[in-house]
Design a protein around this motif. Sequence first.
Motif, PDB file in Angstrom:
ATOM      1  N   GLY A  26       0.843  -1.142   0.079  1.00  0.00           N
ATOM      2  CA  GLY A  26      -0.094   0.128  -0.194  1.00  0.00           C
ATOM      3  C   GLY A  26       0.802   1.244   0.142  1.00  0.00           C
ATOM      4  O   GLY A  26       0.440   2.413   0.379  1.00  0.00           O
ATOM      5  N   GLY A  27       2.245   1.040  -0.237  1.00  0.00           N
ATOM      6  CA  GLY A  27       3.042   2.219  -0.138  1.00  0.00           C
ATOM      7  C   GLY A  27       2.999   2.927  -1.346  1.00  0.00           C
ATOM      8  O   GLY A  27       2.686   2.700  -2.398  1.00  0.00           O
ATOM      9  N   SER A  28       3.209   4.347  -1.265  1.00  0.00           N
ATOM     10  CA  SER A  28       3.319   5.543  -2.336  1.00  0.00           C
ATOM     11  C   SER A  28       4.841   5.210  -2.779  1.00  0.00           C
ATOM     12  O   SER A  28       5.452   4.526  -2.315  1.00  0.00           O
ATOM     13  CB  SER A  28       2.987   6.427  -1.790  1.00  0.00           C
ATOM     14  OG  SER A  28       3.925   7.262  -0.837  1.00  0.00           O
ATOM     15  N   VAL A  29       5.093   6.165  -3.959  1.00  0.00           N
ATOM     16  CA  VAL A  29       6.382   6.241  -4.441  1.00  0.00           C
ATOM     17  C   VAL A  29       7.442   6.712  -3.376  1.00  0.00           C
ATOM     18  O   VAL A  29       8.556   6.355  -3.226  1.00  0.00           O
ATOM     19  CB  VAL A  29       6.380   7.096  -5.568  1.00  0.00           C
ATOM     20  CG1 VAL A  29       7.686   7.306  -6.102  1.00  0.00           C
ATOM     21  CG2 VAL A  29       5.817   6.523  -6.846  1.00  0.00           C
ATOM     22  N   TRP A  30       6.729   7.844  -2.746  1.00  0.00           N
ATOM     23  CA  TRP A  30       7.708   8.499  -1.333  1.00  0.00           C
ATOM     24  C   TRP A  30       7.937   7.396  -0.587  1.00  0.00           C
ATOM     25  O   TRP A  30       8.975   7.399   0.052  1.00  0.00           O
ATOM     26  CB  TRP A  30       6.867   9.746  -0.962  1.00  0.00           C
ATOM     27  CG  TRP A  30       7.271  10.141   0.375  1.00  0.00           C
ATOM     28  CD1 TRP A  30       6.729   9.928   1.646  1.00  0.00           C
ATOM     29  CD2 TRP A  30       8.510  11.153   0.326  1.00  0.00           C
ATOM     30  NE1 TRP A  30       7.658  10.717   2.443  1.00  0.00           N
ATOM     31  CE2 TRP A  30       8.395  11.306   1.767  1.00  0.00           C
ATOM     32  CE3 TRP A  30       9.321  11.346  -0.560  1.00  0.00           C
ATOM     33  CZ2 TRP A  30       9.667  12.208   2.175  1.00  0.00           C
ATOM     34  CZ3 TRP A  30      10.463  12.228   0.010  1.00  0.00           C
ATOM     35  CH2 TRP A  30      10.501  12.600   1.492  1.00  0.00           C
ATOM     36  N   SER A  31       7.031   6.418  -0.008  1.00  0.00           N
ATOM     37  CA  SER A  31       7.359   5.522   1.114  1.00  0.00           C
ATOM     38  C   SER A  31       8.383   4.583   0.501  1.00  0.00           C
ATOM     39  O   SER A  31       9.290   4.079   1.402  1.00  0.00           O
ATOM     40  CB  SER A  31       6.133   4.911   1.533  1.00  0.00           C
ATOM     41  OG  SER A  31       5.385   4.230   0.618  1.00  0.00           O
ATOM     42  N   LEU A  32       8.095   4.291  -0.887  1.00  0.00           N
ATOM     43  CA  LEU A  32       9.164   3.374  -1.326  1.00  0.00           C
ATOM     44  C   LEU A  32      10.679   4.061  -1.329  1.00  0.00           C
ATOM     45  O   LEU A  32      11.530   3.210  -1.314  1.00  0.00           O
ATOM     46  CB  LEU A  32       8.796   2.694  -2.770  1.00  0.00           C
ATOM     47  CG  LEU A  32       7.691   2.042  -2.800  1.00  0.00           C
ATOM     48  CD1 LEU A  32       7.020   1.744  -4.180  1.00  0.00           C
ATOM     49  CD2 LEU A  32       7.622   0.613  -2.076  1.00  0.00           C
ATOM     50  N   TRP A  33      10.731   5.017  -1.794  1.00  0.00           N
ATOM     51  CA  TRP A  33      11.865   5.663  -1.723  1.00  0.00           C
ATOM     52  C   TRP A  33      12.752   5.890  -0.472  1.00  0.00           C
ATOM     53  O   TRP A  33      13.621   5.876  -0.164  1.00  0.00           O
ATOM     54  CB  TRP A  33      11.738   7.310  -2.470  1.00  0.00           C
ATOM     55  CG  TRP A  33      12.896   8.022  -2.432  1.00  0.00           C
ATOM     56  CD1 TRP A  33      14.192   8.037  -3.273  1.00  0.00           C
ATOM     57  CD2 TRP A  33      13.600   9.037  -1.264  1.00  0.00           C
ATOM     58  NE1 TRP A  33      15.239   8.884  -3.112  1.00  0.00           N
ATOM     59  CE2 TRP A  33      14.863   9.451  -1.779  1.00  0.00           C
ATOM     60  CE3 TRP A  33      12.829   9.340  -0.287  1.00  0.00           C
ATOM     61  CZ2 TRP A  33      15.574  10.456  -1.125  1.00  0.00           C
ATOM     62  CZ3 TRP A  33      13.687  10.500   0.656  1.00  0.00           C
ATOM     63  CH2 TRP A  33      15.145  11.019   0.147  1.00  0.00           C
ATOM     64  N   LEU A  34      11.708   6.258   0.593  1.00  0.00           N
ATOM     65  CA  LEU A  34      12.273   6.375   2.188  1.00  0.00           C
ATOM     66  C   LEU A  34      12.839   4.914   2.540  1.00  0.00           C
ATOM     67  O   LEU A  34      13.893   4.949   3.310  1.00  0.00           O
ATOM     68  CB  LEU A  34      11.418   6.649   3.006  1.00  0.00           C
ATOM     69  CG  LEU A  34      10.848   8.007   3.070  1.00  0.00           C
ATOM     70  CD1 LEU A  34       9.610   8.308   3.718  1.00  0.00           C
ATOM     71  CD2 LEU A  34      11.918   8.940   3.397  1.00  0.00           C
ATOM     72  N   GLU A  35      12.473   3.711   1.931  1.00  0.00           N
ATOM     73  CA  GLU A  35      12.986   2.426   2.014  1.00  0.00           C
ATOM     74  C   GLU A  35      14.447   2.343   1.650  1.00  0.00           C
ATOM     75  O   GLU A  35      15.258   1.391   2.122  1.00  0.00           O
ATOM     76  CB  GLU A  35      12.104   1.337   1.669  1.00  0.00           C
ATOM     77  CG  GLU A  35      10.576   1.531   2.431  1.00  0.00           C
ATOM     78  CD  GLU A  35       9.842  -0.025   1.763  1.00  0.00           C
ATOM     79  OE1 GLU A  35      10.389  -0.547   0.885  1.00  0.00           O
ATOM     80  OE2 GLU A  35       8.890   0.185   2.435  1.00  0.00           O
ATOM     81  N   LYS A  36      14.921   3.146   0.825  1.00  0.00           N
ATOM     82  CA  LYS A  36      16.082   2.967   0.005  1.00  0.00           C
ATOM     83  C   LYS A  36      17.311   3.598   0.976  1.00  0.00           C
ATOM     84  O   LYS A  36      16.979   4.544   1.766  1.00  0.00           O
ATOM     85  CB  LYS A  36      16.330   3.910  -1.397  1.00  0.00           C
ATOM     86  CG  LYS A  36      15.554   3.203  -2.287  1.00  0.00           C
ATOM     87  CD  LYS A  36      15.365   3.948  -3.681  1.00  0.00           C
ATOM     88  CE  LYS A  36      14.654   3.757  -4.621  1.00  0.00           C
ATOM     89  NZ  LYS A  36      14.662   4.283  -6.105  1.00  0.00           N
ATOM     90  N   ASP A  37      18.549   2.930   1.013  1.00  0.00           N
ATOM     91  CA  ASP A  37      19.334   3.341   1.659  1.00  0.00           C
ATOM     92  C   ASP A  37      20.059   4.700   1.551  1.00  0.00           C
ATOM     93  O   ASP A  37      20.255   5.296   2.356  1.00  0.00           O
ATOM     94  CB  ASP A  37      20.718   2.535   1.622  1.00  0.00           C
ATOM     95  CG  ASP A  37      20.488   1.012   1.977  1.00  0.00           C
ATOM     96  OD1 ASP A  37      19.541   0.818   2.735  1.00  0.00           O
ATOM     97  OD2 ASP A  37      21.359   0.123   1.709  1.00  0.00           O
ATOM     98  N   GLN A  38      19.742   5.296   0.252  1.00  0.00           N
ATOM     99  CA  GLN A  38      20.122   6.595  -0.028  1.00  0.00           C
ATOM    100  C   GLN A  38      19.426   7.488   0.763  1.00  0.00           C
ATOM    101  O   GLN A  38      19.833   8.768   0.757  1.00  0.00           O
ATOM    102  CB  GLN A  38      20.128   6.739  -1.553  1.00  0.00           C
ATOM    103  CG  GLN A  38      21.099   6.069  -2.515  1.00  0.00           C
ATOM    104  CD  GLN A  38      20.686   4.873  -2.763  1.00  0.00           C
ATOM    105  OE1 GLN A  38      19.814   4.068  -2.208  1.00  0.00           O
ATOM    106  NE2 GLN A  38      20.948   4.267  -3.958  1.00  0.00           N
ATOM    107  N   ALA A  39      18.299   7.213   0.809  1.00  0.00           N
ATOM    108  CA  ALA A  39      17.239   8.304   1.474  1.00  0.00           C
ATOM    109  C   ALA A  39      17.603   8.642   3.096  1.00  0.00           C
ATOM    110  O   ALA A  39      17.257   9.457   3.427  1.00  0.00           O
ATOM    111  CB  ALA A  39      15.891   7.649   1.631  1.00  0.00           C
ATOM    112  N   VAL A  40      18.346   7.625   3.639  1.00  0.00           N
ATOM    113  CA  VAL A  40      18.809   7.970   5.026  1.00  0.00           C
ATOM    114  C   VAL A  40      19.762   9.189   4.957  1.00  0.00           C
ATOM    115  O   VAL A  40      19.602   9.976   5.732  1.00  0.00           O
ATOM    116  CB  VAL A  40      19.573   6.811   5.722  1.00  0.00           C
ATOM    117  CG1 VAL A  40      20.226   7.031   7.058  1.00  0.00           C
ATOM    118  CG2 VAL A  40      18.549   5.489   5.497  1.00  0.00           C
ATOM    119  N   ALA A  41      20.774   9.062   3.958  1.00  0.00           N
ATOM    120  CA  ALA A  41      21.658  10.390   3.812  1.00  0.00           C
ATOM    121  C   ALA A  41      20.934  11.726   3.646  1.00  0.00           C
ATOM    122  O   ALA A  41      21.308  12.630   4.170  1.00  0.00           O
ATOM    123  CB  ALA A  41      22.909  10.041   2.959  1.00  0.00           C
ATOM    124  N   VAL A  42      20.185  11.521   2.948  1.00  0.00           N
ATOM    125  CA  VAL A  42      19.234  12.749   2.386  1.00  0.00           C
ATOM    126  C   VAL A  42      18.447  13.283   3.768  1.00  0.00           C
ATOM    127  O   VAL A  42      18.464  14.538   3.852  1.00  0.00           O
ATOM    128  CB  VAL A  42      18.481  12.399   1.206  1.00  0.00           C
ATOM    129  CG1 VAL A  42      17.326  13.786   0.952  1.00  0.00           C
ATOM    130  CG2 VAL A  42      18.993  12.052   0.003  1.00  0.00           C
TER     131      VAL A  42
END
Length: 561
Positions: A26-42
């Motif tokens: 049920g995730g959005s593109v935004w929630s899927l992006w947050l699951e990426k490791d790169q999102a942590v640094a951002v």
Amino acid sequence: MASPFIEKQGTLVSEQPGALESARTGGSVWSLWLEKDQAVAVCFALTACVVHFLFNGGYGYFRDELYYAACGQHLAWGYVDQAPLVAVVARLSRMLFGDSLRSLRFFPALSSGAKILLTGWIVRELGGRRYAQVLAGTAMLLCPIYLTMDNFLSMNAFEPVLWMLCVAIALRIIRTGQQHLWLLFGLVAGIGILNKHSTLLFGFGFFLALVATRQRRLLQNVWIWAGALIAVALFLPNMLWEIHNHWPTPEILRNVDQYKNAHVSWLGFIGQQALLIHPLATPICLAGLWYFLWSHQGREFRFLGWTYLFLLLQLLIFRGRIYYLAPAYPMLFAAGAVAIESWIETRMRAPLAYPESQGGTRRDRTGPQSANWNWMKTAILAPLVVGGLVAAPLAIPILPLETAVAYANFWDVNRVRVEIQPSGKLPQFFADMMGWQQQVDVVAGVFQSLPADDQPKAAILTRNYGQAGAIEYFGPSYGLPRPISGHNNYYLWGPQQYTGEVVITVGIPMEKLQPLFQHIELAATIRNDYAIPEENNLPIYICRDPKMTLQKAWPSLKFYG
């Protein structure tokens, strides 16, 4: 065989890459992006920027900020005590955002986020995953020296960004073999030298590290030397400026080392690094150094460990200030986070043997082992966060002044000093933000008390660049003339058109004025108990009847330090 369609509430959904997982969660593109490791640094980078935007308006202008702003009004390829880039940044900040305190500190605040993004990039280049990103991001966000550097305008805010961009490019070259990226490395290194000359030490340490390790093979490639030529070409105008002005920067470095810097032993220098990066974050950096120098995983990157050691050795030999090594720590935070993540995950994956007495048969089980070691991630992060929050008020202006004084005294902050002069009630960094507007108020009162005929020919002569910078920054709103001073680059700007017939002096002792003037009158005294002692109880004199012109007296007023 799996169907290419899934049925959900009576609707047929065509399975596309990523669509099935999105439908399941049920995730959005935004929630899927947050699951990426790169999102942590951002996310950590954005948090750092917000923190500085919230708190970088506290206390007041730092002494050097006012000086950089003055240099920005006199753009050149060099200055007595700094490379030219910070003056350009000051000029650009004022052009874009005005003369407010926050406008001068806009780009340093952005640099805080850039450091974290680069640290995350290095983590990825070293093979780190999500926890390594979180650990490195936390260490960088709460690192005391970066909280301090990124909260006001100076070349120190941008130096780690440029050094670590060079490191990230070098890692990418080693991982991908894209040798042409050495051109980009040279461009960044050249800009780094124009930002601060200590980048030359970084470059020399980097070169020695390549020679000392298996990566010496890179020196056989023409691209790396082409990159070096780009760096030299960018530095050349500044070097020509130094030659034309009789090498003022080496002169001031000698004077500062002899008369201003607080010298510490080699062991003291090394020990105080832990205070800059935070004692609780020090194990991460030590793990990073181990990763680069000794681990099997980091064998291709040995040169970065040696780069750090060669930098350290140079600063010890040349008696550099303790924070001159600070730009090198993001790569150690990144490598240390990768090493710690790998260490934890290795133990989580390790099979756990059960003796026959406990299970009837001897076999390996991994589930309980994972549960036993997963707590270690939180155990490492929690004290790091608490310790960083405790140290934050010593690095950025969060507390009211009296509370800041008590807090600094509680932690005995003044025990660690980079200069020999006393700092007074506040730590030196905060004390140097005190009283500049007040000084200009008092000087303006003295100037306006002069007879109308004297005001057009009256010069304002200050003891140091901080006083001159404050008058040049705030003075136009009072109708004050541009100040003059014999200190650092103000000496090169000269006495302007003034003859010395009427001179208002700020902070210059009577005994230094008596050889120059027949008549000296005390007009006011500037007092500010929060300022550093040398900016408290400042005498303001009105001097007349010069014994010589200012042009003739000017060489005697020169002071590089």
